[in-house]
Design a protein around this motif. Structure first.
Motif, PDB file in Angstrom:
ATOM      1  N   LEU A 373       0.860  -1.186   0.000  1.00  0.00           N
ATOM      2  CA  LEU A 373       0.000   0.000   0.000  1.00  0.00           C
ATOM      3  C   LEU A 373       0.896   1.236   0.000  1.00  0.00           C
ATOM      4  N   ASP A 374       0.731   2.032  -1.068  1.00  0.00           N
ATOM      5  CA  ASP A 374       1.524   3.260  -1.206  1.00  0.00           C
ATOM      6  C   ASP A 374       3.023   2.960  -1.154  1.00  0.00           C
ATOM      7  N   GLY A 375       3.427   1.855  -1.762  1.00  0.00           N
ATOM      8  CA  GLY A 375       4.840   1.523  -1.860  1.00  0.00           C
ATOM      9  C   GLY A 375       5.413   0.899  -0.615  1.00  0.00           C
ATOM     10  N   LYS A 376       4.576   0.602   0.384  1.00  0.00           N
ATOM     11  CA  LYS A 376       5.054  -0.015   1.610  1.00  0.00           C
ATOM     12  C   LYS A 376       4.295  -1.321   1.847  1.00  0.00           C
ATOM     13  N   PHE A 377       5.026  -2.309   2.407  1.00  0.00           N
ATOM     14  CA  PHE A 377       4.408  -3.603   2.678  1.00  0.00           C
ATOM     15  C   PHE A 377       3.752  -3.597   4.055  1.00  0.00           C
ATOM     16  N   ILE A 378       2.572  -4.263   4.128  1.00  0.00           N
ATOM     17  CA  ILE A 378       1.829  -4.413   5.376  1.00  0.00           C
ATOM     18  C   ILE A 378       1.341  -5.857   5.445  1.00  0.00           C
ATOM     19  N   VAL A 379       1.446  -6.471   6.623  1.00  0.00           N
ATOM     20  CA  VAL A 379       0.893  -7.797   6.850  1.00  0.00           C
ATOM     21  C   VAL A 379      -0.414  -7.633   7.627  1.00  0.00           C
ATOM     22  N   TYR A 380      -1.528  -8.123   7.028  1.00  0.00           N
ATOM     23  CA  TYR A 380      -2.844  -8.064   7.664  1.00  0.00           C
ATOM     24  C   TYR A 380      -3.115  -9.415   8.322  1.00  0.00           C
ATOM     25  N   ILE A 381      -3.543  -9.374   9.578  1.00  0.00           N
ATOM     26  CA  ILE A 381      -3.900 -10.584  10.312  1.00  0.00           C
ATOM     27  C   ILE A 381      -5.415 -10.603  10.452  1.00  0.00           C
ATOM     28  N   VAL A 382      -6.065 -11.687   9.922  1.00  0.00           N
ATOM     29  CA  VAL A 382      -7.530 -11.786   9.901  1.00  0.00           C
ATOM     30  C   VAL A 382      -7.951 -13.171  10.383  1.00  0.00           C
ATOM     31  N   ASP A 383      -9.250 -13.308  10.752  1.00  0.00           N
ATOM     32  CA  ASP A 383      -9.785 -14.641  11.039  1.00  0.00           C
ATOM     33  C   ASP A 383     -10.218 -15.297   9.731  1.00  0.00           C
ATOM     34  N   VAL A 384     -10.735 -16.549   9.805  1.00  0.00           N
ATOM     35  CA  VAL A 384     -11.055 -17.292   8.577  1.00  0.00           C
ATOM     36  C   VAL A 384     -12.263 -16.722   7.840  1.00  0.00           C
ATOM     37  N   SER A 385     -12.936 -15.748   8.448  1.00  0.00           N
ATOM     38  CA  SER A 385     -14.048 -15.080   7.762  1.00  0.00           C
ATOM     39  C   SER A 385     -13.619 -13.761   7.153  1.00  0.00           C
ATOM     40  N   GLY A 386     -12.356 -13.366   7.366  1.00  0.00           N
ATOM     41  CA  GLY A 386     -11.846 -12.127   6.776  1.00  0.00           C
ATOM     42  C   GLY A 386     -11.916 -10.921   7.682  1.00  0.00           C
ATOM     43  N   ASN A 387     -12.316 -11.126   8.935  1.00  0.00           N
ATOM     44  CA  ASN A 387     -12.391 -10.001   9.866  1.00  0.00           C
ATOM     45  C   ASN A 387     -10.983  -9.620  10.324  1.00  0.00           C
ATOM     46  N   LEU A 388     -10.682  -8.317  10.272  1.00  0.00           N
ATOM     47  CA  LEU A 388      -9.345  -7.836  10.596  1.00  0.00           C
ATOM     48  C   LEU A 388      -9.080  -7.947  12.093  1.00  0.00           C
ATOM     49  N   LEU A 389      -7.927  -8.544  12.432  1.00  0.00           N
ATOM     50  CA  LEU A 389      -7.515  -8.678  13.828  1.00  0.00           C
ATOM     51  C   LEU A 389      -6.356  -7.743  14.167  1.00  0.00           C
ATOM     52  N   GLY A 390      -5.535  -7.424  13.185  1.00  0.00           N
ATOM     53  CA  GLY A 390      -4.405  -6.538  13.431  1.00  0.00           C
ATOM     54  C   GLY A 390      -3.518  -6.463  12.214  1.00  0.00           C
ATOM     55  N   THR A 391      -2.487  -5.574  12.272  1.00  0.00           N
ATOM     56  CA  THR A 391      -1.546  -5.402  11.170  1.00  0.00           C
ATOM     57  C   THR A 391      -0.132  -5.330  11.718  1.00  0.00           C
ATOM     58  N   VAL A 392       0.833  -5.614  10.824  1.00  0.00           N
ATOM     59  CA  VAL A 392       2.248  -5.437  11.104  1.00  0.00           C
ATOM     60  C   VAL A 392       2.799  -4.545   9.998  1.00  0.00           C
ATOM     61  N   ASP A 393       3.319  -3.410  10.370  1.00  0.00           N
ATOM     62  CA  ASP A 393       3.782  -2.448   9.378  1.00  0.00           C
ATOM     63  C   ASP A 393       5.163  -2.818   8.860  1.00  0.00           C
ATOM     64  N   LEU A 394       5.431  -2.386   7.612  1.00  0.00           N
ATOM     65  CA  LEU A 394       6.724  -2.581   6.958  1.00  0.00           C
ATOM     66  C   LEU A 394       7.196  -4.028   7.117  1.00  0.00           C
ATOM     67  N   ALA A 395       6.317  -4.950   6.694  1.00  0.00           N
ATOM     68  CA  ALA A 395       6.623  -6.381   6.855  1.00  0.00           C
ATOM     69  C   ALA A 395       6.059  -7.168   5.670  1.00  0.00           C
ATOM     70  N   ARG A 396       6.673  -8.310   5.415  1.00  0.00           N
ATOM     71  CA  ARG A 396       6.247  -9.204   4.326  1.00  0.00           C
ATOM     72  C   ARG A 396       6.662 -10.639   4.683  1.00  0.00           C
ATOM     73  N   GLN A 397       6.255 -11.606   3.845  1.00  0.00           N
ATOM     74  CA  GLN A 397       6.649 -13.024   3.974  1.00  0.00           C
ATOM     75  C   GLN A 397       6.440 -13.550   5.400  1.00  0.00           C
TER      76      GLN A 397
END
Length: 645
Positions: A373-397
């Motif tokens: 997003l906007d040239g920066k990597f973000i890791v999204y943590i969600v449940d199996v229904s797609g509900n957002l639980l949290g994020t980790v900024d500047l992270a991948r893999q």
């Protein structure tokens, strides 16, 4: 008186002349017939079976392949010479021997030149024909007379009559032979068909009853039966009986047995179809199960298919030919477990209870999804229904431990460009565990026990991709322990670590100076012996649970990425997706049942799942466009991770 004597003398002279002519002609015909070199003789000797006595005058016939028979008669020694054209030499034939007061004998022979005489023993008939009385002479003996005989007629010189009578032919008594029935030896062939359809009937039982003799046979897979007849007297009454499953019994009575009286083709009349009713009910409530699909199979072939009605009843119709066979009864109904049993089709159950299905096993846990997003990597943590639980900024893999309590990521950008450990959802940065001076650590993956890491790096050793094990996560400095083969260093990437201390990676056989031999490899323990699993280095490894690896591959080219499984024990690969849209970044559920992956449907990113054994994929959820996008290299450089709750 002299006139009478003169007449008698003339008559006796005539008789003498006839005898002389007869003897002359008999002598002529008694000479051997000149046989052409195109013929050869077969010798047959005929004797009485009970006494061994030679039989004179027996008729000997040889039949060969529908040609005119060769025939002869036995002489005083019981021997017949049959002259056969040389063209029939070594061919099979039939030998038929007949004689008065003896039973006819039939044998199959081979016509062999210069063969020894064949001895045929004939059995006498039970009632031999008695010989007839000889026919009396024409002249009655004159009564004695008192007339004195003249002296000249009492001379001792032989008279003409005394000279003729010893040479007169003996009149043989006429004997009328008793008719005898021929003994038949042949193979009876009969084809059994179904009446109306002319379908062949295999396994039909055939019984032929002749007096106190019974002959049996069975039709083969082509509906043909062959029954041998061996020296069976013709003319006897015959009863022909045929029975086959699913057909009415066949019975035919024949007055007299002969070669052409038995039928060549017999058609059996099928029995009418059989009907059974089955009621399908709920095992727990006894309520009728509607629209249940009922199928019967015999030897893999479907013989019936139907659905239950509003009363839960289905009428099963089967052909009589299937009665008594073993069949497979299959019942399928919505919300019920499948019923599958082997049954005897003569005893189909009248009622069957189905068990309700258990609630379906749905996937659980949480997913880590890397986007840009906007040239920066973000890791999204969600449940199996797609509900957002949290994020980790500047992270991948990202990669979760098996218990889902810790998440490792490849930091991206500035001072965060190192391996980072996340232990609490909501922590956007986490703990740095990579060497601050080494920003090339990529594709981190946990050990099975969640205490160690393996990753790849191309910033160490001249730009080649190498793999390193970090066993102590408390020490941030250093490159870690390099993964190597027993005989040399390994150049490879996308490392995975699974049970039994097995490492899986993609690369080439550089440790043996064979850089052109590339693919996916496994190696047990560090400094082990790599074992090749696939021949394509373009298999992008993303996750492993137990013996099952998931990877993505663009084998068709053009960015058409698809997801596969690889069993590292057998080397067997199995495609899970086939769509033209790109599908990649695959990960396995913690229990190993499911595979989740990212797919692009016309610009809309979504997470899908499919059984690890294959099947129809199911969309789990769409990703909001506001979360970002996947970079072009993300299809082969990123991965999802699935952890427990």
């Amino acid at each position: 008186m002299r006139r009478v004597q003169k007449i008698r003398l003339i008559r006796r002279i005539l008789i003498l002349m006839i005898v002389l002519v007869y003897s002359f002609t008999a002598g002529c015909f008694a000479q051997p017939t000149s046989i052409s070199s195109s013929n050869f003789a077969l010798l047959v000797r005929v004797q009485a079976k009970n006494t061994g006595q030679d039989i004179e005058g027996a008729e000997v016939t040889i039949e060969v392949g529908g040609k005119a028979p060769f025939r002869g008669f036995t002489d005083a020694n019981g021997v017949a010479r049959i002259y056969v054209d040389i063209s029939f030499e070594n061919r099979p034939g039939r030998l038929i021997v007949k004689a008065s007061n003896y039973k006819t004998r039939i044998e199959e022979i081979d016509l062999i030149k210069d063969a020894l005489p064949t001895i045929i023993l004939l059995e006498p008939t039970n009632n031999p024909t008695p010989p007839e009385e000889p026919t009396p002479t024409e002249e009655p003996i004159p009564p004695p007379t008192n007339t004195p005989t003249p002296t000249e007629e009492t001379t001792t010189e032989p008279t003409v009559e005394s000279a003729i009578e010893p040479s007169a032919p003996t009149v043989e008594p006429t004997i009328t032979p008793t008719p005898t029935l021929e003994l038949l030896t042949f193979e009876y062939q009969v084809l059994v068909q179904a009446k109306g359809t002319e379908e062949i009937v295999p396994e039909a039982i055939i019984k032929i009853e002749i007096s106190d003799l019974s002959l049996d046979g069975k039709t083969d897979a082509n509906g043909l039966a062959k029954i041998p007849f061996d020296s069976i007297q013709q003319g006897q009454p015959v009863v022909l009986i045929i029975e086959a499953p699913g057909y009415k019994s066949y019975r035919q009575e024949i007055e007299g047995l002969s070669l052409d009286v038995l039928p060549d083709v017999i058609q059996l009349e099928p029995e009418p179809p059989l009907e059974y009713q089955i009621r399908v009910k709920d095992e727990a409530t006894n309520k009728a199960v509607l629209e249940a699909n009922v199928t019967l199979r015999v030897e893999g072939q479907m013989i019936f298919s139907g659905e239950t009605d509003t009363s839960g009843v289905v009428t099963v119709v089967i052909e009589a030919v299937d009665k008594g066979k073993e069949g497979e009864l299959i019942i399928e109904a919505l919300d019920y477990q499948d019923y599958n049993q082997l049954i005897n089709l003569e005893n189909i159950p009248a009622e069957i209870a189905l068990k309700p299905k258990s609630p379906p096993i749905l996937p659980t846990g949480k997913l880590a999804i890397p986007l840009a997003l906007d040239g920066k990597f973000i890791v999204y943590i969600v449940d199996v229904s797609g509900n957002l639980l949290g994020t980790v900024d500047l992270a991948r893999q990202p990669d979760f431990t098996n218990d889902g309590t810790r998440l490792i990521v490849n930091g991206d950008g500035g001072p965060w460009d190192k391996l980072r450990l996340i232990t609490q959802i909501g922590d956007k940065r986490g703990q740095d565990i990579g060497d601050p001076g080494l920003g090339g650590h990529s594709h981190p993956f946990w050990s099975p026990d969640g205490t160690q890491l393996i990753y790849d790096d191309n910033t160490i050793g001249g730009g080649d991709w190498r793999m390193f094990i970090r066993r102590d996560l408390s020490q941030a400095a250093g490159t870690g322990e390099e993964l190597a083969a027993l005989v040399g260093p390994i150049l490879g990437q996308s490392p995975l670590w699974t049970d039994g201390d097995w490492f899986i990676f993609r690369g080439c056989r550089t440790w043996a100076s064979q850089g052109g031999d590339c693919g996916v490899w496994k190696m047990q323990g560090n400094r082990g012996e790599p074992i090749k699993l696939t021949n394509t280095v373009n298999h992008i490894l993303t996750d492993v649970v137990g013996n099952v690896v998931v990877y993505s591959s663009d084998e068709a080219g053009g960015g058409n990425w698809n997801v596969y499984t690889l069993n590292i024990s057998t080397g067997q690969t199995n495609p899970l997706t086939f769509d033209p849209m790109p599908e990649s970044l695959a990960t396995l559920s913690p229990d190993g049942r499911w595979v989740a992956y990212l797919a692009d449907q016309g610009g809309q990113l979504a997470v899908w799942r499919v059984s690890v054994n294959g099947g129809t994929p199911v969309k789990m959820f769409d990703l909001p466009r506001s979360w970002g996008y996947l970079t072009p290299d993300g299809w082969y450089n990123e991965k999802l991770s699935w952890g427990k709750n």
